[in-house]
Design an enzyme around this catalytic site. Structure first.
Site, PDB file in Angstrom:
ATOM      1  CE  LYS A 247     -52.760 -49.599   8.240  1.00 22.78           C
ATOM      2  NZ  LYS A 247     -53.992 -49.667   7.791  1.00 22.78           N
ATOM      3  CG  ASP A 342     -50.405 -51.032   4.952  1.00 20.61           C
ATOM      4  OD1 ASP A 342     -51.356 -50.205   4.514  1.00 20.61           O
ATOM      5  OD2 ASP A 342     -50.773 -51.990   5.142  1.00 20.61           O
ATOM      6  CG  ASP A 381     -58.333 -53.836  -3.065  1.00 20.30           C
ATOM      7  OD1 ASP A 381     -59.001 -54.452  -2.323  1.00 20.30           O
ATOM      8  OD2 ASP A 381     -57.797 -53.023  -2.760  1.00 20.30           O
ATOM      9  CG  ASN A 382     -60.747 -49.992  -2.956  1.00 26.29           C
ATOM     10  OD1 ASN A 382     -61.838 -50.221  -2.607  1.00 26.29           O
ATOM     11  ND2 ASN A 382     -59.673 -49.728  -1.897  1.00 26.29           N
ATOM     12  CD  GLU A 410     -63.107 -54.355  -2.486  1.00 22.57           C
ATOM     13  OE1 GLU A 410     -62.455 -53.352  -3.039  1.00 22.57           O
ATOM     14  OE2 GLU A 410     -63.104 -54.279  -1.302  1.00 22.57           O
ATOM     15  CE  LYS A 521     -58.963 -56.200   6.542  1.00 22.72           C
ATOM     16  NZ  LYS A 521     -59.962 -54.808   6.195  1.00 22.72           N
ATOM     17  CE1 TYR A 522     -54.561 -54.765   8.764  1.00 22.65           C
ATOM     18  CE2 TYR A 522     -56.488 -55.543   9.848  1.00 22.65           C
ATOM     19  CZ  TYR A 522     -56.155 -54.671   8.988  1.00 22.65           C
ATOM     20  OH  TYR A 522     -56.835 -53.814   8.517  1.00 22.65           O
TER      21      TYR A 522
HETATM   22  O1  LIG Z   1     -61.230 -49.704   0.846  1.00 26.88           O
HETATM   23  P1  LIG Z   1     -62.029 -50.963   0.762  1.00 26.88           P
HETATM   24  O2  LIG Z   1     -62.729 -51.325   1.886  1.00 26.88           O
HETATM   25  O3  LIG Z   1     -62.482 -51.161  -0.397  1.00 26.88           O
HETATM   26  O4  LIG Z   1     -60.948 -52.187   0.807  1.00 26.88           O
HETATM   27  C1  LIG Z   1     -59.998 -52.867  -0.130  1.00 26.88           C
HETATM   28  O5  LIG Z   1     -59.017 -52.304  -0.314  1.00 26.88           O
HETATM   29  C2  LIG Z   1     -57.981 -51.862   0.869  1.00 26.88           C
HETATM   30  C3  LIG Z   1     -56.736 -51.439   0.355  1.00 26.88           C
HETATM   31  O6  LIG Z   1     -56.453 -52.024  -0.448  1.00 26.88           O
HETATM   32  C4  LIG Z   1     -57.855 -53.279   1.790  1.00 26.88           C
HETATM   33  O7  LIG Z   1     -57.222 -52.645   3.005  1.00 26.88           O
HETATM   34  C5  LIG Z   1     -56.358 -53.593   3.532  1.00 26.88           C
HETATM   35  O8  LIG Z   1     -54.824 -53.224   2.988  1.00 26.88           O
HETATM   36  C6  LIG Z   1     -54.483 -52.323   3.251  1.00 26.88           C
HETATM   37  C7  LIG Z   1     -53.261 -52.009   2.736  1.00 26.88           C
HETATM   38  O9  LIG Z   1     -52.498 -53.068   3.154  1.00 26.88           O
HETATM   39  C8  LIG Z   1     -54.547 -51.832   4.944  1.00 26.88           C
HETATM   40  O10 LIG Z   1     -54.058 -50.567   5.274  1.00 26.88           O
HETATM   41  C9  LIG Z   1     -55.783 -52.005   5.560  1.00 26.88           C
HETATM   42  O11 LIG Z   1     -55.707 -51.966   6.869  1.00 26.88           O
HETATM   43  C10 LIG Z   1     -56.334 -53.310   5.005  1.00 26.88           C
HETATM   44  O12 LIG Z   1     -57.927 -53.388   5.369  1.00 26.88           O
HETATM   45  C11 LIG Z   1     -59.066 -53.946   1.809  1.00 26.88           C
HETATM   46  O13 LIG Z   1     -58.727 -55.200   2.628  1.00 26.88           O
HETATM   47  C12 LIG Z   1     -59.886 -54.010   0.674  1.00 26.88           C
HETATM   48  O14 LIG Z   1     -60.744 -54.952   0.609  1.00 26.88           O
END
Ligand SMILES: O=P(O)(O)O[C@H]1O[C@H](CO)[C@@H](O[C@H]2O[C@H](CO)[C@@H](O)[C@H](O)[C@H]2O)[C@H](O)[C@H]1O
Length: 654
Positions: A247, A342, A381-382, A410, A521-522
């Site tokens: 990204k 990604d 995460d998630n 999370e 994040k990017y």
């Molecule tokens: O899905 P959520 O809103 O709970 O977010 C969490 O998980 C996401 C996926 O891991 C994460 O998203 C970030 O990483 C992704 C993979 O690299 C990318 O595609 C997204 O653009 C980026 O926001 C998010 O940060 C995390 O908190």
């Protein structure tokens, strides 16, 4: 001929042991399917409805596996309760027993008869019989013998003394002892699971402007974080980042040359979740950071994101660990409507419905690997997009080796899913705090979290913001809103946290979503942490109060009080045992002042409405008295958007 006493469905012993009723045990999660949560060294309140037939006197106790008993006290309406304390983190359990207290009933009724002038000769014979059933340990044999003598001599008054009551409560006979059918499971945490202050930063942004940060740079930032009063320092993933579909800035689907990519796209030829991003340094550097943090009483928390970039080494090594579409391609991840192009999805179950065991074991080993490097705090995460049995298994496995491990869930998802994750073992949970803004919303949400059954197993962690959430409220609140949101997060919940930049009141957003513009994040982000307009003093203050005031520990002591303005949230946190009493007024409106009337809760201290109580203003340090119940206060978004008061009730002052 006597009737047949061979009862078909119960033994006689069984019927004797069920004469008492023990029900509505608390805490008890889903009938004991899940453990209630406790904290080592903190009292755990246990209660139950306990009663029996007739007008007997009853007694009850909580029993721990070592056989020790804590007597329960009658509260009201057949409810009994007591507190027990577990000393060591890990699995624990308790049982409850209740019985008919023969001596208690005898003493109560005999006293009434004597007071009514009745003859108690037979009662004295009964007393002798009850005393004969008592079992005195060595140290109490003499006292028991004295009671037996009193009964024989007809000395009722000696038998009715408080000393006699206490002795017989300890060693007197218990009739129809009834025990709950199954022990109640409890999970005992170390204190930081319930009481912690998290600071989140991206290590790659910790370096000087124009250079990728390193773990060594983070070591240089530790004093800053410790000085603000935080005790957990949390990093988004620190692993190699893939390049396929990387990204770009602001979540662009294509990265430009030099873009660093989302750290959640884990995995590259350099490795996956047990390797560190080469530009951050080496594992040795990471170990040095963990040790340096520990010296400052800071614990490192890592993000465990079960995401694989298409470049993750496991894709070639373990092709069957990934979800594939019918055409054989690997599925990209999503959390609809969000798409994560990604990263790809892991496969948790085989086609036949059995767990993908080698993959589960590999994930367990990731946690154990980092635990081996001194990390015992994990932000997951998630977790709601992965199977519940998977997490329950992982958490059990990790805890078997590291009972002090802390898992923060999370899961910004539906309330019942959040709660299920807490039940299966997550120690802390992200919450809806960032979206609860009005007085009514906050009071209702906090009442749910502190008083409903979920309080026995779910511990909120109130983050003010995250790299994903730039709260709508703060887009227009200005500095006053940053101050009050931080103060409330830290004082309404045992666990709280912020993502760096909040202390600088960063509010650039990417309409229409509650996301940051130019999100870290990017891209790397370089901040001037001393820029004017920060709220570091507020953060230092509230974290200091959290550390020094015992009332701030167990958030379930939260109580709301009356303030005459709907824009003022007014609440108290009291710890009677420690003599720590705090009141908070927070102006929710970040734009307009409020002048309002509020009640000092004198009744909580047994004081009359015209009583007086000592108070210290925690912001300015001056002390005075509040005389009487009703008072007025002015709050102003720019001058003073909140007030914190420490009360000194008369007894405490003496
Ligand atoms: O899905 P959520 O809103 O709970 O977010 C969490 O998980 C996401 C996926 O891991 C994460 O998203 C970030 O990483 C992704 C993979 O690299 C990318 O595609 C997204 O653009 C980026 O926001 C998010 O940060 C995390 O908190």
């Amino acid at each position: 001929m006597s009737p047949d006493t061979k009862f078909t469905n119960s033994s006689l012993e069984d019927l004797a042991q069920r004469r008492m009723v023990i029900e509505a045990v608390s805490p008890l999660i889903d009938g004991g399917r899940f453990a209630a949560k406790a904290v080592a060294g903190w009292p755990l309140a246990v209660s139950a409805d306990i009663f029996g037939d007739g007008h007997e006197v009853f007694a009850a106790a909580v029993v721990l596996p070592d056989g020790s008993e804590t007597r329960m006290a009658f509260i009201d309406n057949d409810r009994w309760g007591c507190e027990v304390t577990f000393d060591t983190p890990g699995p624990a359990r308790f049982s409850i027993i209740a019985w008919r207290d023969l001596w208690g009933a005898w003493a109560r009724d005999t006293r009434k008869k004597i007071d009514a002038g009745q003859d108690v000769k037979v009662e004295l014979m009964e007393a002798a019989q009850i005393i004969a059933q008592a079992k005195a340990p060595k140290g109490e044999a003499k006292a028991l013998k004295a009671l037996a003598t009193a009964a024989r001599k007809g000395d009722a008054e000696t038998l009715l003394t408080p000393d006699a009551a206490r002795l017989m409560a300890r060693i007197g006979p218990r009739a129809n002892v009834t025990r709950i059918e199954r022990d109640v499971p409890v999970w005992v945490d170390r204190e930081r699971a319930a009481f912690s202050a998290w600071y989140e930063l991206f290590p790659r942004s910790a370096g000087p402007e124009g250079r990728h940060g390193t773990f060594r740079d983070v070591i240089d930032r530790l004093d800053y974080v410790a000085d603000l009063g935080f005790d957990v320092l949390y990093f988004p993933p620190i692993h190699p980042i893939g390049t396929t579909n990387r990204k770009g800035k602001n979540n662009a689907l294509r990265a430009e040359p030099g873009d660093v990519g989302s750290p959640y796209a884990i995995g590259a030829p350099e490795g996956g979740m047990t390797e560190v991003h080469p530009e951050l340094g080496t594992l040795d550097d990471f170990d040095a950071l963990v040790a340096a943090a520990r010296d400052k009483d800071l614990e490192i928390a890592l993000d465990i994101a079960l995401n694989a970039s298409p470049d993750h080494p496991w894709i070639d090594e373990h092709p069957d660990w990934f979800e594939r579409r019918p055409d054989g391609t690997i599925k990209f991840a999503e959390n609809p409507p969000k798409k994560y192009e990604d990263i790809v999805n892991f496969r948790y179950y085989n086609d036949d419905g059995t767990p993908n065991a080698p993959f589960w074991a590999a994930v367990r080993d990731i946690f154990l690997f980092w635990a081996g490097h001194g990390v015992l705090c994990f932000r997951v995460d998630n977790p709601h997009t992965k199977p519940f049995p998977f997490w329950e298994w992982i958490i059990t496995e990790v805890r078997a080796q590291h009972p002090g491990a802390i898992f923060l869930s999370e899961a910004f998802t539906r309330p019942k899913i959040m709660k299920r994750l807490a039940k299966i073992g997550f120690n802390q949970s992200y919450t809806y705090y960032t979206w609860r803004n009005t007085k009514g919303e906050l009071a209702e949400y906090l009442t749910e979290l502190t008083t409903e059954e979920c309080a026995d197993y779910m511990r909120p962690n109130f983050f003010t913001n995250t790299p994903d959430i730039n709260p709508y409220f703060n887009h227009s609140s200005g500095r006053p809103g940053f101050r009050t949101r931080a103060i409330m997060a830290a004082s309404l919940s045992g666990n709280w946290g912020l993502y760096s930049g909040f202390e600088l009141c960063e509010d650039d957003w990417l309409p229409p979503k509650d996301e940051y513009l130019n999100s870290e994040k990017y891209e790397l982000k370089h901040r001037d942490y001393d820029a004017p307009g920060h709220i570091k003093d507020d953060i230092r203050l509230i974290n200091r109060i959290r550390r020094t005031e015992p009332a701030m520990r167990d958030f379930r002591n939260l109580r709301f009080y009356n303030a005459s303005d709907d824009r003022v949230l007014y609440y108290g946190r009291f710890d009677e045992a420690a003599g720590s009493y705090l009141l908070f007024h927070v102006l929710i409106d970040p734009l307009n002042p409020a002048h309002f009337e509020f009640e000092v809760p004198l009744w909580e201290f047994g004081l009359p409405d015209d009583g007086s109580i000592g108070v210290t203003d925690m912001l300015y340090g001056n002390s005075f008295d509040w005389d009487g119940k009703s008072h007025f206060l002015g709050l102003d978004p720019h001058e003073r958007p909140y007030a914190i008061w420490k009360l000194s009730p008369p007894e405490a002052a003496e």
